[in-house]
Design an enzyme around this catalytic site. Structure first.
Site, PDB file in Angstrom:
ATOM      1  N   GLU A  19      -3.411  -0.712  -8.554  1.00  0.00           N
ATOM      2  CA  GLU A  19      -4.064   0.848  -8.449  1.00  0.00           C
ATOM      3  C   GLU A  19      -2.939   1.632  -8.344  1.00  0.00           C
ATOM      4  O   GLU A  19      -2.114   1.970  -7.642  1.00  0.00           O
ATOM      5  CB  GLU A  19      -4.628   0.648  -7.174  1.00  0.00           C
ATOM      6  CG  GLU A  19      -5.746  -0.525  -7.097  1.00  0.00           C
ATOM      7  CD  GLU A  19      -6.958   0.009  -7.840  1.00  0.00           C
ATOM      8  OE1 GLU A  19      -6.960   1.055  -8.589  1.00  0.00           O
ATOM      9  OE2 GLU A  19      -7.930  -0.854  -7.845  1.00  0.00           O
ATOM     10  N   THR A  46      10.422  -5.989  -3.675  1.00  0.00           N
ATOM     11  CA  THR A  46      10.762  -6.788  -4.835  1.00  0.00           C
ATOM     12  C   THR A  46      10.773  -8.255  -4.643  1.00  0.00           C
ATOM     13  O   THR A  46      10.384  -9.116  -5.370  1.00  0.00           O
ATOM     14  CB  THR A  46      12.335  -6.393  -5.233  1.00  0.00           C
ATOM     15  OG1 THR A  46      12.231  -5.003  -5.416  1.00  0.00           O
ATOM     16  CG2 THR A  46      12.909  -7.142  -6.388  1.00  0.00           C
ATOM     17  N   ALA A  68     -14.835   8.121  -3.735  1.00  0.00           N
ATOM     18  CA  ALA A  68     -15.581   6.897  -3.991  1.00  0.00           C
ATOM     19  C   ALA A  68     -16.374   6.097  -3.121  1.00  0.00           C
ATOM     20  O   ALA A  68     -15.788   6.199  -1.731  1.00  0.00           O
ATOM     21  CB  ALA A  68     -14.740   5.948  -4.924  1.00  0.00           C
ATOM     22  N   THR A 102       0.862  -1.275  -0.032  1.00  0.00           N
ATOM     23  CA  THR A 102       0.091   0.007   0.122  1.00  0.00           C
ATOM     24  C   THR A 102       1.014   1.162   0.079  1.00  0.00           C
ATOM     25  O   THR A 102       1.828   1.255   0.286  1.00  0.00           O
ATOM     26  CB  THR A 102      -1.046   0.059   1.245  1.00  0.00           C
ATOM     27  OG1 THR A 102      -0.226  -0.130   2.324  1.00  0.00           O
ATOM     28  CG2 THR A 102      -1.907  -1.202   1.127  1.00  0.00           C
TER      29      THR A 102
END
EC number: 1.2.1.3
Length: 511
Positions: free
Chosen positions: A268, A231, A462, A164
Site C-alpha cells: 500500500e 529489512t 474510504a 505500517t
C-alpha cells in the site's frame, strides 16, 4: 522534574494506556527490548512525549521464533472461535477509544475526531472480521470425472509481517491484523518509529485479551524498530506474507527483497489523487469535498487530493469559493475539539512542503492562498492552493505529503480522464457530475485506472467494507473488505476420488 509530557499532570491520561517514561518496544508473549531507546515528539509543539526501547536484531529473531510456535496453537483453533477473540479485541478498543484517539492526536498530529475515527476503523474491521470468520472458504466445483469431487481449500499462510506508516498508526494495523487473525495467521508488527507509543498502547490492549483467553501472546507480536528491522522482515523466509504501507520509494525496495526470496508481499504505497469537476457538478458538494480531501489530516493521507481538475467554464468560480473555504479552516492544537487542521508530522515534512511550493512557483504556478510556515510552535504550515500549472508539470506529478492542491483547467472529458491516469500512482480518484453516461464511462475500462474510483464524493474517507488499495506504483495490494482476506491465505485445489475407478482428466487413456 521530567521534561517528558507523560510525566506532566496535563497528560496523566497517558497512564491509562499503560505508558511510562520509558516503554519496552518488543512483545512476544512478554514485554522486553534491548535495542536503541527512541523518544517520540508531539508534532503540535515538538515536545518529547516518552521513549520506547526498540528491538535489537536478537529480539527480532526471538520474536519470530515465538510467533511461529504460537501459530501452531492458533491454526488449530476453529475460525469462528478465532473470530470470538477478534470480537473481544474490538470491544477492548471500544473501551479505550477516546484515550487512544487522544494519543493518536498527540503523537501523530491529526485532529482528535480523526484520531478517534481511526480507532473506530479498527473496531469496525474487528466487527467485519467476526462475521467473516464464519464465511471464508472455497467452492465445491463440478468434476468432469465420475465419482470425483473437486474442491477449493483455503489455509492460513502462517506468519504475517505488518509494517505500517505514521499517518494511520492504528487503522492500517487493524485492517491487516483482524483479517489475518481470523484467517488463522500469527502477526508480527513493526510500526513507524515516530509513532512507537501508539504501537505499544495498541499491543497492550490486544495482549490483555489474548492473555485473558490463555492464547499465546506472540500471535500478535510487536517489534518496534527502524530500517534494520524492516529489512530483516523483508528478507526473512519465515515471513509468509509481508504487508508494507509507506512510500513508493521504500515499497519498491521491500518488494524487490521479498520477490528475491519468492515471498509474498502486500503493498500500500503512494497516491497522486485527482478530483475532476465537470461544468454540471453540484458546487455545494464540490467545495466541502475538495476541502476535506486536500486539507484533512494536513494533506498526509495516501488518499489526499493533490490535483483538482476544473472545467474551464467554472474554474475561476470554484477557485474563488475554495479560497474562501480555506480561509475559514480552524487551525490549532489537534486535541482541541474546535480544530479542523493540525500540524505536519515532522520538521522534515515542513521542509518538503516549502521545497514543493518553491518548485511550483518556478514551474509557473501561482499561489492563491497559503504557501508559508505558520509562526507558532510545532510543524504548522498553511493549507495551499496553486493554480496556473500545466497538467504535466514535474511538481504536479510528484506526490508531496503535505496540504498542497494543484488546480488545473481542462476542456474535454477524454483529455481529463487521460490526465487523471498519466501519473505513476493509481490509488484514488473522483469525479463530480450529474451525467449518467459520463459516470459509467468513468467507471469503465477507459475511465479511471485507480483502485478507488468515486463519484460525487472526495478521494479520501474510504469505508472498511470495500477492498482498499491501488494500481501501478501504489503497489497493487488490497486490504480490509471485499475478498481481501484471500491475500492472507493460500489456496489448494483438491481432487478427491471416492469411486473404485481411475478415469483421467481430458479423457486420456494410459493403459
Amino acid at each position: 522534574m521530567s521534561t517528558l509530557l507523560v510525566s506532566q499532570p496535563r497528560y496523566a491520561w497517558l497512564r491509562e494506556l499503560g505508558l511510562q517514561e520509558e516503554n519496552p518496544g518488543v512483545y512476544n508473549g512478554r514485554w522486553g527490548g534491548s535495542g536503541q531507546v527512541v523518544t517520540t515528539y508531539c508534532p503540535a509543539n515538538n515536545e518529547p512525549i516518552a521513549s520506547v526501547r526498540q528491538a535489537s536484531l536478537e529480539d527480532y529473531e526471538e520474536t519470530v521464533k515465538k510467533a511461529k510456535e504460537a501459530w501452531k496453537v492458533w491454526a488449530d483453533i476453529p475460525a469462528p472461535k478465532r473470530g470470538e477473540i477478534v470480537r473481544q479485541i474490538g470491544d477492548a478498543l471500544r473501551q479505550k477509544i477516546k484515550v487512544l484517539g487522544s494519543l493518536v492526536s498527540l503523537e501523530m498530529g491529526k485532529i482528535y475526531v480523526e484520531g478517534v475515527g481511526e480507532v473506530q476503523e479498527y473496531v469496525d474491521v474487528c466487527d467485519y472480521a467476526v462475521g467473516l470468520s464464519r464465511m471464508i472458504g472455497g467452492p465445491v466445483l463440478p468434476s468432469e470425472r465420475p465419482g470425483h469431487a473437486l474442491i477449493e481449500q483455503w489455509n492460513p499462510v502462517g506468519l504475517v509481517g505488518i509494517i505500517t506508516a505514521f499517518n494511520f498508526p492504528v487503522a492500517v494495523y487493524g485492517w491487516n491484523s483482524a483479517i489475518a487473525m481470523i484467517c488463522g495467521n500469527a502477526c508480527l508488527w513493526k510500526g513507524a518509529p515516530t509513532t512507537s507509543l501508539i504501537s505499544v498502547a495498541v499491543t497492550k490492549i490486544i495482549a490483555k485479551v489474548l492473555e485473558d483467553n490463555k492464547i499465546p501472546g506472540a500471535i500478535c507480536s510487536l517489534v518496534c524498530g527502524g530500517a534494520d528491522i524492516g529489512t530483516a522482515m523483508a528478507r526473512d523466509e519465515r515471513m509468509d506474507l509481508l504487508s508494507f504501507t509507506g512510500s513508493t520509494k521504500v515499497g519498491k525496495q521491500v518488494a524487490l527483497m521479498v520477490q528475491e526470496r519468492f515471498g509474498r508481499s502486500l503493498l500500500e504505497l503512494g497516491g497522486n489523487n485527482a478530483i475532476i469537476v465537470f461544468e454540471d457538478a453540484d458546487l455545494n458538494l464540490v467545495i466541502p469535498s475538495a476541502l476535506f480531501a486536500a486539507v484533512g489530516t494536513a494533506g498526509q493521507r495516501c488518499t489526499t487530493a493533490r490535483r483538482l481538475f476544473l472545467h474551464e467554464s467554472i474554474h475561476d468560480v470554484v477557485v474563488e469559493k475554495l479560497a474562501k473555504a480555506y480561509a475559514q479552516v480552524r487551525i490549532g492544537d489537534p486535541w482541541d475539539s474546535d480544530t479542523l487542521y493540525g500540524p505536519l508530522h515532522t520538521k522534515e515534512a515542513v521542509k518538503m512542503f516549502l521545497d514543493a511550493v518553491e518548485q511550483a512557483k518556478q514551474q509557473g504556478g501561482s499561489v492563491v492562498c497559503g504557501g508559508k510556515v505558520i509562526n507558532r510552535p510545532g510543524n504548522y504550515v498553511e493549507p495551499t492552493i496553486v493554480t496556473g500549472l500545466p497538467h504535466n508539470a514535474p511538481i504536479v506529478h510528484t506526490e508531496t505529503f503535505a496540504p498542497i492542491l494543484y488546480v488545473l483547467k481542462f476542456k474535454e472529458e477524454e483529455e481529463v480522464f487521460a490526465w487523471n491516469n498519466e501519473v505513476k500512482q493509481g490509488l484514488s480518484s473522483s469525479i463530480f457530475t450529474k451525467d449518467l453516461g459520463r459516470i459509467f464511462r468513468w467507471l469503465g475500462p477507459k475511465g479511471s485506472d485507480c483502485g478507488i474510483v468515486n463519484v460525487n464524493i472526495p478521494t479520501s474517507g474510504a469505508e472498511i467494507g470495500g477492498a482498499f488499495g491501488g494500481e501501478k506504483h501504489t503497489g497493487g495490494g488490497r486490504e480490509s473488505g471485499s475478498d481481501s482476506w484471500k491475500l492472507y491465505m493460500r489456496r489448494s485445489t483438491c481432487t478427491i476420488n471416492y469411486s473404485k475407478d481411475l478415469p483421467l482428466a481430458q479423457g486420456i487413456k494410459f493403459q
